[in-house]
Design an enzyme around this catalytic site. Sequence first.
Site, mmCIF file in Angstrom:
data_model
loop_
_atom_site.group_PDB
_atom_site.id
_atom_site.type_symbol
_atom_site.label_atom_id
_atom_site.label_comp_id
_atom_site.label_asym_id
_atom_site.label_seq_id
_atom_site.Cartn_x
_atom_site.Cartn_y
_atom_site.Cartn_z
ATOM 1 N N GLY B 37 -23.541 24.020 -11.828
ATOM 2 C CA GLY B 37 -22.945 25.187 -11.203
ATOM 3 C C GLY B 37 -23.913 26.322 -10.933
ATOM 4 N N CYS B 246 2.467 12.634 6.758
ATOM 5 C CA CYS B 246 1.618 12.323 7.900
ATOM 6 C C CYS B 246 2.418 11.534 8.938
ATOM 7 C CB CYS B 246 0.398 11.523 7.432
ATOM 8 S SG CYS B 246 -0.602 10.892 8.794
ATOM 9 N N CYS B 249 0.537 7.770 9.084
ATOM 10 C CA CYS B 249 0.550 6.806 7.983
ATOM 11 C C CYS B 249 1.648 7.088 6.964
ATOM 12 C CB CYS B 249 -0.809 6.765 7.287
ATOM 13 S SG CYS B 249 -1.095 8.180 6.193
ATOM 14 N N CYS B 271 -2.912 13.223 8.587
ATOM 15 C CA CYS B 271 -3.923 13.319 7.536
ATOM 16 C C CYS B 271 -5.191 13.957 8.100
ATOM 17 C CB CYS B 271 -4.309 11.932 7.036
ATOM 18 S SG CYS B 271 -3.045 11.117 6.069
#
Lengths: 257, 302
Positions: B37, B246, B249, B271
């Site tokens: 980080g 979606c 899908c 998506c």
Amino acid sequence: MSAPLLEAKGLNLAFGAVRALDDVAIDIHPGEVVAIVGESGSGKSSLLRVLAGQMRPDAGTVLYRDPAGTAHPVHGMGEAALRRLMRTDWGFVHQNARDGLRMGVSAGGNVGERLMAIGARHYGGIREEATEWLKRVEIDPARIDHLPRTFSGGMQQRLQIARTLVTRPRLVFMDEPTGGLDVSVQARLLDLIRALVADLGIAVLLVTHDIAAARLLAHRILVMRRGQVVEHGLTDRVLDDPQHPYTQLLVASVLAA
Amino acid sequence: MSHEPGSPFGGYNFAYLDENTKRMIRRALLKAVAIPGHQVPFGAREMPLPYGWGTGGIQVTAAILGPRDVLKVIDQGADDTTNAVSIRRFFSRVAGVRGTTRTAEATIIQTRHRIPETPLTEAQTLVYQVPMPEPLFRLEPRLAETRRMHALADYGLMHVKLYEDIARHGHVSTAYSYPVMVGGRYLMSPSPIPAFDNPKMHRMPALQLFGAGREKKIYAVPPYTEVRSLDFEDHPFRPHRADGCCALCGSTTSYLDEVLTDDRGGRMFVCSDTDYCEERQEAAATAAPASTTPAPETEGVA
Ligand SMILES: Nc1ncnc2c1ncn2[C@@H]1O[C@H](COP(=O)(O)OP(=O)(O)OP(=O)(O)O)[C@@H](O)[C@H]1O
Ligand SMILES: [Mg+2]
């Protein structure tokens, strides 16, 4: 009397040829209000900055005694420790509220910052505490989400005080906290500071050139001139029976005004 | 090794950067991995792409790429945007590596703005393109001061920002680049991925590397590192997702983009991760061959 909270000796500080501090010694005990008075340029702000660790003296030491009684050299404890001190045990109230507030952050956020800095993570709790403190400094809690720039000068200064005192520091440095305000606003602010300080038992180092403010708030007074402490003692003694000619002049000029 | 003009890499060294530069970047990467980080400065090079096109990510990819790697590049979840296509083509030209759009096939995935929906594995590395590495930059414009705040883990100010969001909007309004604490120590900007993707960073098996070209910073999250989104006890972090499924899908869990379907305000959700969506469509088609809609079985996507 208990051991001093802050103890400074032999402080010297020069800016070129100007001796801002010339062998200054000062100590302050828990719960005590000490005023530093003197004319403009006498070294008051320099002394405050050196004591608060914001500026390193050319010579001299400043010791801070923590709640456990251990003394730490302020200029030798390292930046991380000093910062932690500044957001927990200590506080600084600036003359200009803009230097002490975040102008782009709401009143509630300003008061909550120190709480969050020491780990508060409950939004509702922070807000409650902020509300409580706004009330204490006589700001309408309905203004909790307003930005400080929509506040009057006196309100900004009271907000700065709330933001500083919210973590209940043991020692607060104040540099001309009433400077630049109307006389009536000043009086109200001084009353508020006096009540809060007495209530919380906070020690305060107050820089002012307002003798009346010093008389109202301070237990002791230090008089500075050209970087030196020319007189110090209990407030009433110094103001009613000044020994040094400069203090006599200072007191006389206030009485005459 | 360097290559003469006429070498397989169009006259460039393998993966474009010279070996010294790659070593320098790898040193920065090692340091970044050692201090999860923490932003490590590196001597970013000029790349044959303008800043904002992922020059930081490209340099990181170039430094870790080997000849047998399989590279996937996504931009907002899609493999077929100009940016993604040109980066993939770039590495195919200067390193001869195979490209793919399949998340599961890739060994290195360079990304702008998304983490793939398909969970990543220990065998994979995710390289983020980062426009602004400093999570505190909007709150504290002085860089020296932000460095000090990181050094002292002095992050109260970041919580002030979240406090302000809740006070103003009733919730944290940050939807992208939602700040995280890495390994309980460093505050980090996850680059502009949606907050929805933040939980995927937490204990991810894949190595995550971040490259900021303009700001010349590299940072990293090693595998299985704790990554926590900042929040309040009474306002816990909630990854936001459009409420819907979606249209292609049927996924009810993936991150969705809203697309316009005509010029009369018709719209649908699909998506954002195109590979994930296509794989699901293919799987559905194979599972139900008698379906009335013809399955798009003609071409593999890779
Ligand atoms: N940063 C600096 N650089 C140069 N000289 C300085 C600096 N700060 C203070 N001084 C000088 O040191 C002396 C003491 O200044 P200081 O600000 O401490 O006085 P003060 O008592 O607080 O005055 P005032 O009442 O006007 O605020 C002055 O002569 C001032 O000009
Ligand atoms: Mg001053």
